[in-house]
Design a protein around this motif. Sequence first.
Motif, PDB file in Angstrom:
ATOM      1  N   TYR A 367       0.910  -1.075  -0.030  1.00  0.00           N
ATOM      2  CA  TYR A 367      -0.068   0.144   0.135  1.00  0.00           C
ATOM      3  C   TYR A 367       0.846   1.345   0.065  1.00  0.00           C
ATOM      4  CZ  TYR A 367      -3.904   3.167   1.151  1.00  0.00           C
ATOM      5  OH  TYR A 367      -4.780   3.980   1.202  1.00  0.00           O
ATOM      6  N   SER A 368       1.877   1.194   0.686  1.00  0.00           N
ATOM      7  CA  SER A 368       2.717   2.351   0.763  1.00  0.00           C
ATOM      8  C   SER A 368       3.627   2.624  -0.385  1.00  0.00           C
ATOM      9  CB  SER A 368       3.955   2.226   1.750  1.00  0.00           C
ATOM     10  OG  SER A 368       3.575   2.052   3.020  1.00  0.00           O
ATOM     11  N   ARG A 369       3.900   1.608  -1.313  1.00  0.00           N
ATOM     12  CA  ARG A 369       4.509   1.733  -2.565  1.00  0.00           C
ATOM     13  C   ARG A 369       3.367   2.213  -3.598  1.00  0.00           C
ATOM     14  NH1 ARG A 369       4.913  -2.785  -5.238  1.00  0.00           N
ATOM     15  NH2 ARG A 369       6.575  -2.053  -6.550  1.00  0.00           N
ATOM     16  N   SER A 370       2.092   1.867  -3.557  1.00  0.00           N
ATOM     17  CA  SER A 370       0.931   2.497  -4.117  1.00  0.00           C
ATOM     18  C   SER A 370       1.026   3.928  -3.998  1.00  0.00           C
ATOM     19  CB  SER A 370      -0.231   1.969  -3.613  1.00  0.00           C
ATOM     20  OG  SER A 370      -1.257   2.392  -4.511  1.00  0.00           O
ATOM     21  N   LEU A 371       0.920   4.616  -2.660  1.00  0.00           N
ATOM     22  CA  LEU A 371       1.044   5.838  -2.341  1.00  0.00           C
ATOM     23  C   LEU A 371       2.250   6.643  -2.976  1.00  0.00           C
ATOM     24  CD1 LEU A 371      -0.353   5.877   1.331  1.00  0.00           C
ATOM     25  CD2 LEU A 371      -1.821   6.069  -0.736  1.00  0.00           C
ATOM     26  N   GLU A 372       3.313   5.865  -2.923  1.00  0.00           N
ATOM     27  CA  GLU A 372       4.647   6.582  -3.477  1.00  0.00           C
ATOM     28  C   GLU A 372       4.353   6.871  -4.929  1.00  0.00           C
ATOM     29  OE1 GLU A 372       7.504   7.717  -1.950  1.00  0.00           O
ATOM     30  OE2 GLU A 372       6.338   7.466   0.108  1.00  0.00           O
ATOM     31  N   ASN A 373       3.986   6.007  -5.651  1.00  0.00           N
ATOM     32  CA  ASN A 373       3.574   6.166  -6.968  1.00  0.00           C
ATOM     33  C   ASN A 373       2.612   7.060  -7.287  1.00  0.00           C
ATOM     34  OD1 ASN A 373       5.198   4.150  -7.747  1.00  0.00           O
ATOM     35  ND2 ASN A 373       3.866   2.574  -7.903  1.00  0.00           N
ATOM     36  N   GLN A 374       1.732   7.404  -6.211  1.00  0.00           N
ATOM     37  CA  GLN A 374       0.737   8.360  -6.566  1.00  0.00           C
ATOM     38  C   GLN A 374       1.170   9.903  -6.177  1.00  0.00           C
ATOM     39  OE1 GLN A 374      -2.745   9.249  -3.573  1.00  0.00           O
ATOM     40  NE2 GLN A 374      -3.695   8.734  -5.408  1.00  0.00           N
ATOM     41  N   ALA A 375       2.283   9.807  -5.429  1.00  0.00           N
ATOM     42  CA  ALA A 375       2.864  11.088  -4.888  1.00  0.00           C
ATOM     43  C   ALA A 375       3.781  11.531  -6.305  1.00  0.00           C
ATOM     44  CB  ALA A 375       3.712  11.027  -3.740  1.00  0.00           C
ATOM     45  N   ASP A 376       4.340  10.462  -6.893  1.00  0.00           N
ATOM     46  CA  ASP A 376       5.020  10.762  -8.230  1.00  0.00           C
ATOM     47  C   ASP A 376       4.140  11.261  -9.252  1.00  0.00           C
ATOM     48  OD1 ASP A 376       7.598  10.003  -7.008  1.00  0.00           O
ATOM     49  OD2 ASP A 376       7.762   8.259  -8.001  1.00  0.00           O
ATOM     50  N   ARG A 377       2.903  10.828  -9.370  1.00  0.00           N
ATOM     51  CA  ARG A 377       1.842  11.120 -10.370  1.00  0.00           C
ATOM     52  C   ARG A 377       1.547  12.424 -10.030  1.00  0.00           C
ATOM     53  NH1 ARG A 377       0.191   5.891  -9.458  1.00  0.00           N
ATOM     54  NH2 ARG A 377      -1.549   6.883  -8.372  1.00  0.00           N
ATOM     55  N   VAL A 378       1.039  12.597  -8.937  1.00  0.00           N
ATOM     56  CA  VAL A 378       0.360  14.056  -8.897  1.00  0.00           C
ATOM     57  C   VAL A 378       1.779  14.788  -8.585  1.00  0.00           C
ATOM     58  CG1 VAL A 378      -0.973  15.304  -7.059  1.00  0.00           C
ATOM     59  CG2 VAL A 378      -1.660  12.862  -7.534  1.00  0.00           C
ATOM     60  N   GLY A 379       2.797  14.609  -7.993  1.00  0.00           N
ATOM     61  CA  GLY A 379       3.946  15.480  -7.922  1.00  0.00           C
ATOM     62  C   GLY A 379       4.439  16.013  -9.467  1.00  0.00           C
ATOM     63  N   LEU A 380       4.067  15.207 -10.569  1.00  0.00           N
ATOM     64  CA  LEU A 380       4.447  15.562 -11.865  1.00  0.00           C
ATOM     65  C   LEU A 380       3.537  16.959 -12.119  1.00  0.00           C
ATOM     66  CD1 LEU A 380       4.844  12.322 -13.792  1.00  0.00           C
ATOM     67  CD2 LEU A 380       6.877  14.068 -13.406  1.00  0.00           C
ATOM     68  N   GLU A 381       2.079  16.679 -11.746  1.00  0.00           N
ATOM     69  CA  GLU A 381       0.961  17.672 -12.164  1.00  0.00           C
ATOM     70  C   GLU A 381       1.630  19.023 -11.509  1.00  0.00           C
ATOM     71  OE1 GLU A 381      -2.108  17.560 -14.052  1.00  0.00           O
ATOM     72  OE2 GLU A 381      -0.882  15.825 -14.754  1.00  0.00           O
TER      73      GLU A 381
END
Length: 472
Positions: A367-381
């Motif tokens: 689950y933490s890895r999923s949140l890290e990936n989301q932070a990467d995606r949203v961070g790009l925005e």
Amino acid sequence: MHRLIAKTLLCVLFASAAALCKDVTIHGFVTAIKSPTSFEIDDYKVTRDQTVSLDLEKQQTDNSLDAFKPEDIRIGTELEIKGDYDEGSGELKARSIKVFSYDTLTAKRTALLEKLPSLTKNDAGWSGVIYADGQRIRVTPATAVSLKPNLAERKKSVKDKNSEGAKLTPDSLNLDTFVSYEGVRQPDGSIRAQKVEFQHAEVSNSEARMRRRFAPTVIEPDYANFEPGELKMRWATFKIIPDHEAQDYISRLGNSLIPAHQRDLPDGDPLKIPFKFFLVDKKSFNAASYPNGVVIVHSGVFDVLENEAQLAFVLSHEISHAVEKHVWFQHQYLWNELIALRAGGAFIPYGGSFVADLLATGIRSQYSRSLENQADRVGLEWMLAAGYDIREAPQSWKAVSRQKGDSATNPFWCSHDNNTTRRSYLMSELRNNYADVDYSNLKMDTDEFHRVANLVKEAESGKKPERAKAGE
């Protein structure tokens, strides 16, 4: 004699070729594809013999991938590949390939809306596109769409007996709305949603208490005498770099990356996150954020990152953790999962509750890895919205690899992927979701970044800056 020489040369050539190839295991995301048997993951040029089959690891409840074929490999597919790697050519000849579906081929996520969605409804159902989570989420009449009342709305509904409950209309959504969605990745990188549920954001009493628990205790640096300050964050204590220009730079850069809607919320709004940025004396390459908006940047990032755009990505990643309420959601998710596991612990052979604890650790990591990936995606925005070159996001992990190398990652037990995995993930996101970006006017670097990097190095060494000496 000639035959002996020829045999010797052949042996040397074969030995050299064998030495160039080594047995490797890589875990990453497809970044370019030529065919189902020839594709790339970051710098690895992968070839697959037709005899090498695919091992699909999927969730037990996921029946949408039963017919997954080699032809379904596309940019963004998550793979683990074992094979022979030629360092000279960069070619990796696969012996085995495992395909991961969780959070890549299929998605089940929650995120804040980035834009107001363009949705229409007719007798068949809802249609349109939702922009959230750094993704394009496509809604079709087959998508189950609903608005779920939050806690405050449910309490109000109980008190008001005449209330009809939450009804979804285009006007009922705003940028303080979370969307939970489930769907399947499409060839163009978008997600075809099977289920979409909206819920207005709120800060419950429990979440407010969590934010208060992370309230920082700050002793400001003595900038005139070059004495570090102190930052206490519950279990950790940090030394604040005693350079006013460096601290001001981190704060200005961080504040420029906060999403506009969040930044413009009035100070009294419970949804407003009062971001504070601190540069601390810590040689490791790291940064961290807390649910109350405290963002800590280790001085060691300046030893690794090469330009301001890369630093902007690190900061936008941490800002995303706070804006998307990752600590709170993780707390809720893991609490529910842990209850379920412990309740079933007596039925788990060879370990009981101990096995439940191990499984909980694995779930936490996934689950933490999923949140890290989301932070990467949203961070790009947010990085792009602030005018930075988002191609430098994966390059930041290339810079880390040059300094630190790559380490093997077990995707079940580790909460952070290794550098190759994170770099290839960002590269696939750029190609799937940002192919039409005009990079000509985006920022990559400034002189101020390099000046601050030098000031930080002086502060780490305890050396007083020359400009401070001039004022004595």
